[in-house]
Design an enzyme around this catalytic site. Structure first.
Site, PDB file in Angstrom:
ATOM      1  CD  GLU A  46      -2.560   1.110   2.636  1.00  0.00           C
ATOM      2  OE1 GLU A  46      -2.927   2.078   3.295  1.00  0.00           O
ATOM      3  OE2 GLU A  46      -2.923  -0.061   3.215  1.00  0.00           O
ATOM      4  CG  ASP A  57      -2.391   9.267   7.552  1.00  0.00           C
ATOM      5  OD1 ASP A  57      -2.694   8.076   7.598  1.00  0.00           O
ATOM      6  OD2 ASP A  57      -2.767   9.627   6.402  1.00  0.00           O
TER       7      ASP A  57
END
Length: 257
Positions: A46, A57
């Site tokens: 990924e 994030d």
């Protein structure tokens, strides 16, 4: 058949997806890191597309985004790096990113380029499902791209069923409310959520992400899903590495042992 579909047909459990940020720690590390992830024994690669405001994030991945952008990474540069990668990489490859840089690049141009270089799927956390269905579903299908939606402990059963209906690869189960980041252990509260989703008997495979960092958390997540995604802990390994290939392979081996 898409490589993601092939993978989940042949492997039902302990599927390991490794996330890393393109252009980090150095601009040209993208392909060497992919090769090391494959050599280490992971199942999915990924690649994070760096963005200046990665809302989902935590600090580790945000920091890697900033460094990659300072290094000069861009979508155009990333696609240049990925040209010809299929000569060496057989694993499914997924791009994870936010809509803003993709829209600036042009959605159709982006999808076409993904197909050209050999990308199998996309994870776009800020793409609303209705927008996907109205504007992009046919485009993704035209270019052979599997789209992955995220669910979390706060996602209603109705919504989870909708996501399952409109997915055709795997569902990304966010393990807890909050941002990405390696945490220690998995809580009873998280296990209750895992069991709740497991009991729904969804048609799509499920990978658990956020807070998966080692053999223990990977194995625990795999008890309630088809496997897991590791991001922040891997980024830390890469950041502190003196020998990328050796350290990446060693890290992955400790997770899947």
């Amino acid at each position: 058949m898409n490589r993601i579909h092939k993978l989940f047909e042949s492997k039902k459990n302990r599927v390991l997806s490794i996330y890393f940020t393109a252009g980090f720690p150095a601009l040209e590390d993208t392909l060497p890191i992919m090769e090391a992830i494959q050599a280490g024994g992971a199942d999915i690669i990924e690649i994070g597309v760096p963005y200046s405001d990665p809302i989902a994030d935590g600090p580790t991945i945000q920091d890697s985004n900033m460094i990659a952008l300072e290094n000069g990474i861009s979508l155009k540069k990333l696609f240049n790096q990925l040209a010809g990668f299929r000569e060496k990489i057989t694993l499914p490859v997924v791009l994870m990113g936010y809509l803003n840089p993709i829209m600036q690049y042009g959605m159709e141009a982006f999808c076409k380029k993904c197909q050209e270089v050999g990308v199998d799927g996309l994870i776009l956390p800020d793409l609303p499902m209705q927008q996907y269905l109205d504007d992009y579903k046919l485009l993704f299908e035209e270019y052979g791209l599997v789209n992955t939606f995220l669910i979390s402990p706060q996602t209603s059963e109705k919504r989870i069923l909708e996501i399952d209906q409109h997915s055709n690869g795997f569902i990304y189960m966010v393990s807890s409310h909050g941002v990405t980041g390696a945490k220690t252990g998995i809580t009873e509260e998280q296990i209750t959520y895992f069991k709740r989703v497991q009991a729904m008997k969804l048609k799509n495979s499920r990978l658990i992400g956020f807070g998966i960092s080692d053999s223990e958390t990977f194995s625990k997540a795999s008890e309630y899903s088809n496997g897991a995604i590791i991001g922040s802990a891997f980024i830390k390994t890469v950041k502190n590495s003196k020998n990328l290939s050796e350290d990446i392979q060693a890290y992955i081996q400790t997770v899947i042992k």
